[in-house]
Design a protein around this motif. Structure first.
Motif, mmCIF file in Angstrom:
data_model
loop_
_atom_site.group_PDB
_atom_site.id
_atom_site.type_symbol
_atom_site.label_atom_id
_atom_site.label_comp_id
_atom_site.label_asym_id
_atom_site.label_seq_id
_atom_site.Cartn_x
_atom_site.Cartn_y
_atom_site.Cartn_z
ATOM 1 N N ARG A 130 -4.565 -6.503 -36.221
ATOM 2 C CA ARG A 130 -5.291 -6.549 -34.948
ATOM 3 C C ARG A 130 -6.312 -7.697 -34.939
ATOM 4 N NH1 ARG A 130 -4.624 -1.679 -32.085
ATOM 5 N NH2 ARG A 130 -3.832 0.032 -33.379
ATOM 6 N N VAL A 131 -6.471 -8.297 -33.769
ATOM 7 C CA VAL A 131 -7.493 -9.319 -33.555
ATOM 8 C C VAL A 131 -8.346 -8.865 -32.379
ATOM 9 C CG1 VAL A 131 -7.951 -11.718 -32.962
ATOM 10 C CG2 VAL A 131 -6.058 -11.155 -34.485
ATOM 11 N N LEU A 132 -9.642 -8.728 -32.606
ATOM 12 C CA LEU A 132 -10.544 -8.208 -31.588
ATOM 13 C C LEU A 132 -11.296 -9.353 -30.904
ATOM 14 C CD1 LEU A 132 -12.061 -5.161 -33.524
ATOM 15 C CD2 LEU A 132 -9.877 -5.343 -32.313
ATOM 16 N N THR A 133 -11.361 -9.296 -29.591
ATOM 17 C CA THR A 133 -11.999 -10.346 -28.803
ATOM 18 C C THR A 133 -12.977 -9.732 -27.805
ATOM 19 O OG1 THR A 133 -10.227 -10.292 -27.157
ATOM 20 C CG2 THR A 133 -10.005 -11.883 -28.956
ATOM 21 N N ALA A 134 -13.814 -10.592 -27.198
ATOM 22 C CA ALA A 134 -14.827 -10.152 -26.247
ATOM 23 C C ALA A 134 -14.260 -10.045 -24.837
ATOM 24 C CB ALA A 134 -16.015 -11.116 -26.259
ATOM 25 N N SER A 135 -14.917 -9.227 -24.028
ATOM 26 C CA SER A 135 -14.453 -8.995 -22.663
ATOM 27 C C SER A 135 -14.773 -10.154 -21.726
ATOM 28 C CB SER A 135 -15.074 -7.706 -22.111
ATOM 29 O OG SER A 135 -16.491 -7.775 -22.157
ATOM 30 N N LEU A 136 -15.498 -11.149 -22.195
ATOM 31 C CA LEU A 136 -15.667 -12.403 -21.467
ATOM 32 C C LEU A 136 -15.451 -13.535 -22.456
ATOM 33 C CD1 LEU A 136 -16.509 -13.551 -18.602
ATOM 34 C CD2 LEU A 136 -18.693 -14.068 -19.681
ATOM 35 N N GLY A 137 -14.390 -14.286 -22.275
ATOM 36 C CA GLY A 137 -14.077 -15.375 -23.199
ATOM 37 C C GLY A 137 -12.706 -15.929 -22.886
ATOM 38 N N ALA A 147 -3.602 -12.574 -22.678
ATOM 39 C CA ALA A 147 -3.688 -11.122 -22.721
ATOM 40 C C ALA A 147 -4.815 -10.668 -23.633
ATOM 41 C CB ALA A 147 -2.356 -10.542 -23.194
ATOM 42 N N LEU A 148 -5.002 -11.395 -24.725
ATOM 43 C CA LEU A 148 -6.026 -11.046 -25.703
ATOM 44 C C LEU A 148 -7.425 -11.408 -25.219
ATOM 45 C CD1 LEU A 148 -5.943 -9.878 -28.635
ATOM 46 C CD2 LEU A 148 -6.035 -12.233 -29.448
ATOM 47 N N SER A 149 -7.523 -12.426 -24.384
ATOM 48 C CA SER A 149 -8.816 -12.992 -23.982
ATOM 49 C C SER A 149 -9.451 -12.229 -22.834
ATOM 50 C CB SER A 149 -8.646 -14.454 -23.561
ATOM 51 O OG SER A 149 -8.173 -15.245 -24.617
ATOM 52 N N GLY A 150 -10.756 -12.475 -22.656
ATOM 53 C CA GLY A 150 -11.488 -11.891 -21.551
ATOM 54 C C GLY A 150 -11.680 -12.864 -20.406
ATOM 55 N N HIS A 151 -10.630 -13.565 -20.031
ATOM 56 C CA HIS A 151 -10.687 -14.448 -18.860
ATOM 57 C C HIS A 151 -10.121 -13.646 -17.690
ATOM 58 C CE1 HIS A 151 -10.294 -17.717 -16.100
ATOM 59 N NE2 HIS A 151 -10.604 -18.628 -16.996
ATOM 60 N N ARG A 152 -11.016 -13.063 -16.897
ATOM 61 C CA ARG A 152 -10.603 -12.031 -15.959
ATOM 62 C C ARG A 152 -9.680 -12.544 -14.863
ATOM 63 N NH1 ARG A 152 -16.745 -10.274 -16.552
ATOM 64 N NH2 ARG A 152 -16.490 -9.146 -18.506
ATOM 65 N N SER A 153 -9.882 -13.773 -14.407
ATOM 66 C CA SER A 153 -9.049 -14.274 -13.319
ATOM 67 C C SER A 153 -7.693 -14.780 -13.801
ATOM 68 C CB SER A 153 -9.782 -15.386 -12.566
ATOM 69 O OG SER A 153 -10.050 -16.485 -13.421
ATOM 70 N N ASP A 159 1.540 -5.175 -16.942
ATOM 71 C CA ASP A 159 2.877 -4.995 -17.516
ATOM 72 C C ASP A 159 3.267 -6.132 -18.454
ATOM 73 O OD1 ASP A 159 3.124 -2.692 -16.042
ATOM 74 O OD2 ASP A 159 4.268 -3.634 -14.415
ATOM 75 N N ASP A 160 2.573 -7.271 -18.346
ATOM 76 C CA ASP A 160 2.921 -8.457 -19.124
ATOM 77 C C ASP A 160 1.918 -8.731 -20.245
ATOM 78 O OD1 ASP A 160 4.938 -8.781 -17.213
ATOM 79 O OD2 ASP A 160 3.646 -10.009 -15.940
ATOM 80 N N SER A 161 1.066 -7.767 -20.559
ATOM 81 C CA SER A 161 -0.049 -8.002 -21.477
ATOM 82 C C SER A 161 0.200 -7.510 -22.900
ATOM 83 C CB SER A 161 -1.326 -7.354 -20.926
ATOM 84 O OG SER A 161 -1.695 -7.949 -19.711
ATOM 85 N N PHE A 162 1.431 -7.135 -23.203
ATOM 86 C CA PHE A 162 1.804 -6.751 -24.573
ATOM 87 C C PHE A 162 1.003 -5.561 -25.104
ATOM 88 C CE2 PHE A 162 1.940 -11.424 -24.179
ATOM 89 C CZ PHE A 162 3.322 -11.609 -24.191
#
Length: 439
Positions: A130-137, A147-153, A159-162
């Motif tokens: 597992r790789v943990l990331t921030a909700s904004l990044g 999918a892993l990143s916190g780039h909201r837009s 369904d495509d976020s694994f």
């Protein structure tokens, strides 16, 4: 014929206003086809760090094109890339690191994740993936890291976020939900500790974050002591730490790495660091993933295959350009750890935004600042700044509800005093006009 017969065939991202027809660029300036000129006040997309058409780099490119532009490092001796590896490691004051080169920051992030997993497995930690990331990044533009990143837009459809996504909140105003303090403090690293525990410490390979937030939030910086505390949390649980310095590395924040701003920076160092924008500097696609020598040796001694770098990785042309860019950065003092550069840019942003209600916040460090604007004004801000001879880059959608907008101010690291004078005057004029238009 259909209505689309004359539509542009190029599929490319667009800003809120139409692009400019240009003739050429030099230094900090873009010259339009009609004779107007614009200060490139955001260094392209925060990557043209030594300006356009720098003669040192242009000469190196021209020379190398006449010699050899491509040579697979698996078949032909990669002496130039070895020189670049040494120079890159020294440039960011990690002289013993091993360096993997790829074309883009996205590739660098994926390589960093792959190397972290390989290093954990080489140490006998077979379940750590597992790789943990921030909700904004933001860590790149592939489906996986989006999918892993916190780039909201930009996040892909659910369904495509694994089945993956960000795991913890960063220590920024309005971003750390449930923060027990009036403003975030070092103790907010508890969010990362909780995320590791919730995931199961024996399953976590690494934590990946930007030491200074990039284009997603416009230059948020962590509270003093946070990066060192994060290092301690990762060590406590045997988790590797990856710093994404694709945007911030090589002088953008005024020091060689953004993590160098940390209190007791030596104790806040990451195991793996990624670089890109400042290394290619807009001349060639070039990125680096740097890993501490002990982890590299563990991977190599395990017999594991290294991640594939891609066809256009580690070419002689990239080597010459990278070495030339680093030589310019060194010459202007951008690789010096003893003094933070960019105070003039900080002063400009502070002064030109004073007493303007349309500006709701400013943040950043060195040559990278975000000007947060009132809701619904960024399109007009781009039009007005352009009319005053400035090219700026917007950041949007960083709040939880999808709102939030502003402008990034990030001139080339070798912008002249005259360039910065123009930046200050044109930006103040523009923001006053914007303020009047919404008043």
């Amino acid at each position: 014929m259909s209505d689309t017969a004359h539509a542009p065939q190029l599929l490319a991202a667009r800003l809120q206003i139409p692009p400019i027809s240009y003739s050429h660029a030099a230094g900090s300036w873009i010259f339009a086809s009609n004779g107007d000129r614009y200060l490139d006040a955001s260094s392209g997309i925060i990557n043209v760090n030594i300006g356009h058409a720098h003669p040192t780099v242009v000469e190196a490119m021209r020379d190398q094109v006449g010699i050899c532009t491509y040579a697979s490092p698996g078949s032909l001796l990669a002496s130039g890339m070895e020189q670049l590896a040494v120079a890159t490691a020294r440039a960011v004051h990690r002289p013993d690191d091993r360096v993997m080169f790829t074309p883009t920051g996205t590739h660098a992030s994926e390589s960093a994740i792959a190397l972290a997993r390989l290093a954990q497995r080489a140490r006998g930690e077979k379940n750590r993936h597992r790789v943990l990331t921030a909700s904004l990044g933001y860590h790149g533009n592939s489906a996986f890291v989006l999918a892993l990143s916190g780039h909201r837009s930009r996040r892909p459809h659910e369904d495509d976020s694994f089945g993956i996504g960000p795991a913890f909140d960063p220590p920024y105003p309005g971003q750390h939900l449930g923060c027990p303090f009036p403003t975030c403090r070092t103790e907010c690293v508890r969010a990362v500790r909780d995320a590791i525990v919730d995931a199961g410490p024996d399953t976590v390979a690494a934590v990946l974050l930007e030491p200074v937030n990039g284009t997603t939030g416009g230059g948020y910086t962590p509270p003093p002591g946070y990066l060192r505390a994060l290092r301690e949390v990762c060590d406590e649980y045997g988790v590797l730490l990856i710093h994404d310095e694709v945007l911030t590395g090589l002088g953008r924040t005024g020091l060689p790495l953004a993590s160098h701003h940390a209190q007791q920076a030596e104790q806040a160092q990451a195991d793996i660091v990624t670089l890109s924008k400042g290394l290619g500097a807009g001349f060639v696609p070039l990125a680096a993933t740097m890993i501490s020598p002990d982890l590299a040796e563990s991977i190599l001694s395990s017999g594991a295959w290294l991640p594939l770098m891609g066809t256009m990785s580690a070419t002689p042309l990239q080597a010459r350009v990278g070495l030339a860019v680093l030589s310019v950065l060194d010459e202007i003092g951008a690789l010096d750890r003893d003094q933070v550069r960019g105070a003039a840019v900080t002063r400009i942003v502070t002064e030109v935004t004073r007493d303007l209600p349309v500006v709701t916040d400013i943040r950043g460090v060195g040559f990278f600042h975000g000007i947060e604007l009132a809701r619904g004004t960024v399109g007009e801000a781009l039009r007005i700044t352009r009319s005053n001879g400035l090219l700026l880059y917007p950041f949007v959608g960083y709040r939880r509800d999808g709102s939030g907008e502003g402008l990034l101010v990030a001139p080339p690291l070798n912008a002249t005093e005259a360039d910065l004078d123009h930046l200050g005057q044109a930006l103040r004029t523009s923001l006053v006009r914007l303020n009047e238009s919404v008043g």
